[in-house]
Design a protein around this motif. Structure first.
Motif, PDB file in Angstrom:
ATOM      1  N   GLN A 153      20.272   8.710  50.585  1.00 26.81           N
ATOM      2  CA  GLN A 153      19.490   7.783  51.409  1.00 26.81           C
ATOM      3  C   GLN A 153      19.115   6.538  50.619  1.00 26.81           C
ATOM      4  O   GLN A 153      19.200   5.421  51.136  1.00 26.81           O
ATOM      5  CB  GLN A 153      18.216   8.469  51.920  1.00 26.81           C
ATOM      6  CG  GLN A 153      18.465   9.458  53.026  1.00 26.81           C
ATOM      7  CD  GLN A 153      17.205  10.190  53.432  1.00 26.81           C
ATOM      8  OE1 GLN A 153      16.343  10.494  52.606  1.00 26.81           O
ATOM      9  NE2 GLN A 153      17.092  10.489  54.716  1.00 26.81           N
ATOM     10  N   GLU A 154      18.694   6.721  49.359  1.00 27.96           N
ATOM     11  CA  GLU A 154      18.361   5.564  48.515  1.00 27.96           C
ATOM     12  C   GLU A 154      19.572   4.664  48.321  1.00 27.96           C
ATOM     13  O   GLU A 154      19.468   3.441  48.396  1.00 27.96           O
ATOM     14  CB  GLU A 154      17.855   6.039  47.147  1.00 27.96           C
ATOM     15  CG  GLU A 154      16.479   6.637  47.157  1.00 27.96           C
ATOM     16  CD  GLU A 154      16.081   7.172  45.784  1.00 27.96           C
ATOM     17  OE1 GLU A 154      16.911   7.172  44.847  1.00 27.96           O
ATOM     18  OE2 GLU A 154      14.926   7.608  45.646  1.00 27.96           O
ATOM     19  N   LYS A 165      26.981   7.602  55.085  1.00 29.82           N
ATOM     20  CA  LYS A 165      26.474   8.103  56.370  1.00 29.82           C
ATOM     21  C   LYS A 165      27.060   9.472  56.697  1.00 29.82           C
ATOM     22  O   LYS A 165      26.350  10.393  57.095  1.00 29.82           O
ATOM     23  CB  LYS A 165      26.828   7.134  57.505  1.00 29.82           C
ATOM     24  CG  LYS A 165      25.955   5.936  57.614  1.00 29.82           C
ATOM     25  CD  LYS A 165      26.396   5.112  58.822  1.00 29.82           C
ATOM     26  CE  LYS A 165      25.643   3.838  58.954  1.00 29.82           C
ATOM     27  NZ  LYS A 165      26.093   3.035  60.112  1.00 29.82           N
ATOM     28  N   THR A 191      29.575   2.577  52.777  1.00 28.53           N
ATOM     29  CA  THR A 191      28.472   2.825  53.708  1.00 28.53           C
ATOM     30  C   THR A 191      28.838   3.935  54.680  1.00 28.53           C
ATOM     31  O   THR A 191      28.029   4.821  54.952  1.00 28.53           O
ATOM     32  CB  THR A 191      28.117   1.530  54.461  1.00 28.53           C
ATOM     33  OG1 THR A 191      27.769   0.524  53.499  1.00 28.53           O
ATOM     34  CG2 THR A 191      26.952   1.735  55.407  1.00 28.53           C
ATOM     35  N   LYS A 218      20.274   2.713  51.524  1.00 28.39           N
ATOM     36  CA  LYS A 218      19.334   1.599  51.694  1.00 28.39           C
ATOM     37  C   LYS A 218      19.684   0.438  50.770  1.00 28.39           C
ATOM     38  O   LYS A 218      19.526  -0.720  51.135  1.00 28.39           O
ATOM     39  CB  LYS A 218      17.902   2.064  51.433  1.00 28.39           C
ATOM     40  CG  LYS A 218      17.365   2.943  52.521  1.00 28.39           C
ATOM     41  CD  LYS A 218      15.969   3.451  52.166  1.00 28.39           C
ATOM     42  CE  LYS A 218      15.475   4.445  53.198  1.00 28.39           C
ATOM     43  NZ  LYS A 218      14.186   5.036  52.807  1.00 28.39           N
ATOM     44  N   SER A 219      20.151   0.737  49.578  1.00 28.38           N
ATOM     45  CA  SER A 219      20.495  -0.331  48.627  1.00 28.38           C
ATOM     46  C   SER A 219      21.781  -1.058  49.018  1.00 28.38           C
ATOM     47  O   SER A 219      22.057  -2.139  48.523  1.00 28.38           O
ATOM     48  CB  SER A 219      20.610   0.222  47.209  1.00 28.38           C
ATOM     49  OG  SER A 219      21.815   0.968  47.060  1.00 28.38           O
ATOM     50  N   GLN A 220      22.587  -0.459  49.911  1.00 28.00           N
ATOM     51  CA  GLN A 220      23.833  -1.091  50.368  1.00 28.00           C
ATOM     52  C   GLN A 220      23.572  -2.248  51.310  1.00 28.00           C
ATOM     53  O   GLN A 220      24.422  -3.099  51.503  1.00 28.00           O
ATOM     54  CB  GLN A 220      24.725  -0.064  51.074  1.00 28.00           C
ATOM     55  CG  GLN A 220      25.243   1.020  50.193  1.00 28.00           C
ATOM     56  CD  GLN A 220      26.238   0.511  49.172  1.00 28.00           C
ATOM     57  OE1 GLN A 220      27.217  -0.136  49.520  1.00 28.00           O
ATOM     58  NE2 GLN A 220      25.989   0.795  47.927  1.00 28.00           N
ATOM     59  N   LYS A 221      22.421  -2.274  51.947  1.00 30.04           N
ATOM     60  CA  LYS A 221      22.127  -3.309  52.947  1.00 30.04           C
ATOM     61  C   LYS A 221      21.759  -4.616  52.310  1.00 30.04           C
ATOM     62  O   LYS A 221      21.360  -4.789  51.266  1.00 30.04           O
ATOM     63  CB  LYS A 221      21.000  -2.845  53.861  1.00 30.04           C
ATOM     64  CG  LYS A 221      21.460  -1.682  54.708  1.00 30.04           C
ATOM     65  CD  LYS A 221      20.386  -1.280  55.673  1.00 30.04           C
ATOM     66  CE  LYS A 221      20.894  -0.161  56.557  1.00 30.04           C
ATOM     67  NZ  LYS A 221      20.007   0.208  57.585  1.00 30.04           N
TER      68      LYS A 221
END
Length: 141
Positions: A134-135, A35, A31, A138-141
């Motif tokens: 970005q995709e 970032k 993550t 978002k999938s890491q959350k």
């Protein structure tokens, strides 16, 4: 207050503070790398030179069935390595993408081979890469 109560309270407070540390390190590291890479991409896109804007690179995003972001990151590392003379942050993006790619490649610092095909501008490549990052974030959350 007895020593046992003090020790138990201390352990309780410490366990509450360590909630985020218990998460798998590979997940949090990934993550953070995502970032950082997105921030570097934004800097490159803001300060890109005109000559680099028009530079063409292989369009690794042309395949509609791509699905595997790990392979995309590895191929994107190859392109970042080839174009890093355009902006110093592309070197950082290159190393970050390598660490997001397949484990064996990250250890040896070798990017994936990219087959010749259709091309796109470096500017469009960076926009698409930012979108994929970005995709993935978002999938890491």
């Amino acid at each position: 207050m007895s020593i046992l109560v003090q020790v138990l309270l201390t352990l309780l407070v410490l366990s509450a503070c360590l909630g985020d540390v218990v998460a798998p390190q590979s997940h949090t590291l990934r993550t953070r790398i995502l970032k950082e890479t997105m921030k570097l991409l934004e800097k490159v896109q803001q300060k890109q030179e005109v000559s680099c804007d028009k530079m063409n690179v292989i369009n690794i995003f042309a395949d509609d069935k791509r699905g595997n972001n790990t392979e995309i990151f590895c191929k994107a590392a190859t392109i970042a390595q080839e174009t890093k003379r355009c902006h110093r942050n592309l070197g950082g993006i290159y190393y970050n993408l390598l660490s997001l790619g397949p484990e064996s490649r990250a250890k040896h610092k070798k990017p994936c081979p990219v087959a010749p095909g259709s091309t796109t501008s470096l500017k469009n490549f960076l926009k698409e890469l930012h979108h994929v990052l970005q995709e993935e974030f978002k999938s890491q959350k």
